[in-house]
Write an enzyme that holds these catalytic residues in place. Sequence first.
Site, mmCIF file in Angstrom:
data_model
loop_
_atom_site.group_PDB
_atom_site.id
_atom_site.type_symbol
_atom_site.label_atom_id
_atom_site.label_comp_id
_atom_site.label_asym_id
_atom_site.label_seq_id
_atom_site.Cartn_x
_atom_site.Cartn_y
_atom_site.Cartn_z
ATOM 1 N N LEU A 100 0.925 -1.109 -0.080
ATOM 2 C CA LEU A 100 -0.022 0.138 0.041
ATOM 3 C C LEU A 100 0.960 1.335 0.047
ATOM 4 C CD1 LEU A 100 -2.770 -0.791 2.627
ATOM 5 C CD2 LEU A 100 -2.983 -1.023 -0.064
ATOM 6 N N ASP A 101 0.386 2.027 -0.852
ATOM 7 C CA ASP A 101 1.543 3.406 -0.806
ATOM 8 C C ASP A 101 1.517 4.313 0.591
ATOM 9 O OD1 ASP A 101 1.629 2.965 -3.774
ATOM 10 O OD2 ASP A 101 -0.095 4.151 -4.164
ATOM 11 N N LYS A 102 2.427 5.011 0.617
ATOM 12 C CA LYS A 102 2.811 5.824 1.782
ATOM 13 C C LYS A 102 1.329 6.324 2.394
ATOM 14 C CE LYS A 102 6.010 8.916 4.048
ATOM 15 N NZ LYS A 102 7.115 9.641 3.679
#
Length: 259
Positions: free
Chosen positions: A125-127
Site C-alpha cells: 500500500l502506498d505511503k
Amino acid sequence: RPSRARAAAKTSGAATAKVERLDALLSRLGLTSRADAARFIAERVVTTDGARATERATSGKLKARAADVRVDGETLEDVDGLLIVMHKARGVVCSHDVREGTSVYDALPERWRRRKPAIESVGRLDKDTSGLLLLTDDGALVHALTTPKKEIGKWYRVKTDRPIPRDAVEVFASGELTLDGETRACKPAVCELMDDETEARLRLTEGKFHQVKRMFAFFGCTVIGLHRESFGSLTLERAGVSEPGDFKTLPLDFDFSEE
C-alpha cells in the site's frame, strides 16, 4: 478453515516436525543470532525434550524438533510461519529501506523483525494509503495471495478531487480499460459511486502499480484519499484491527475465499 486461496502453501506443521540445529532454529525464529546463540542459551532456560541445553549446543551437535524445544518453559511461537493482518496508517511505508522513513515493520516486535526469512508485505500500500495490509514470512503464501489467477477481491474506499463521472462504473466493469504504459487491459472491476460525488468504492482482483490512482486519472480525477477496506473475506472489523497501527496474527490457513 482450510484455505482454498492457498494452493501453493506448505503442509501445516512441517517446520514443527523438522529436525534442525538448535542455534539455527533459535536464529530462524528471531530469538537470537547464530553468533549470540551460546550466550542466549547460557542466560535463558532452553530445553529440548525436557533436558536443559548448554552453550555447547551451538557446536552443531545438538539438533531438535521445534515442538520439543522450550525457552523459559514456553513453547516456540509460530514455528511454521507468521501471517499478520495490520491496519496500516497513512504516512508509513511498506519497505525495509530505512531511507524511506517509518515503515509498517517498525511496529512489529523485534523478534519478528529478526525472523528468517524476513517478514514481507503481501503486496504494497502506498505511503499515503491506509487500511488492511497482510504481512508474512511465508513466500509461498505471498504468491498464493497475490497471483491474479486467484482473483481475490480487495475493496477500496476512494476520495477524489472532483466528481467522478458516472460512466466510470461501466468502463471499469468492462475489462477493456488499458492504463498508460500498459499493454494488457485491467480486469473487470466493480465501482460503486457514493452520495458524495467525489467518493466511490472499488473492488479489484489484481494489483497493478498505482492501479487505483491511474484508473481514476483516466477520467481526470486525482485520488486524494485511499483506504483498503478488505482483502478477500477479511475486513478490518472482522480481524479486530479497527485502529490505525493495530495488528494481530492469523492462522496460516486462513480462508480468504469470498462467499
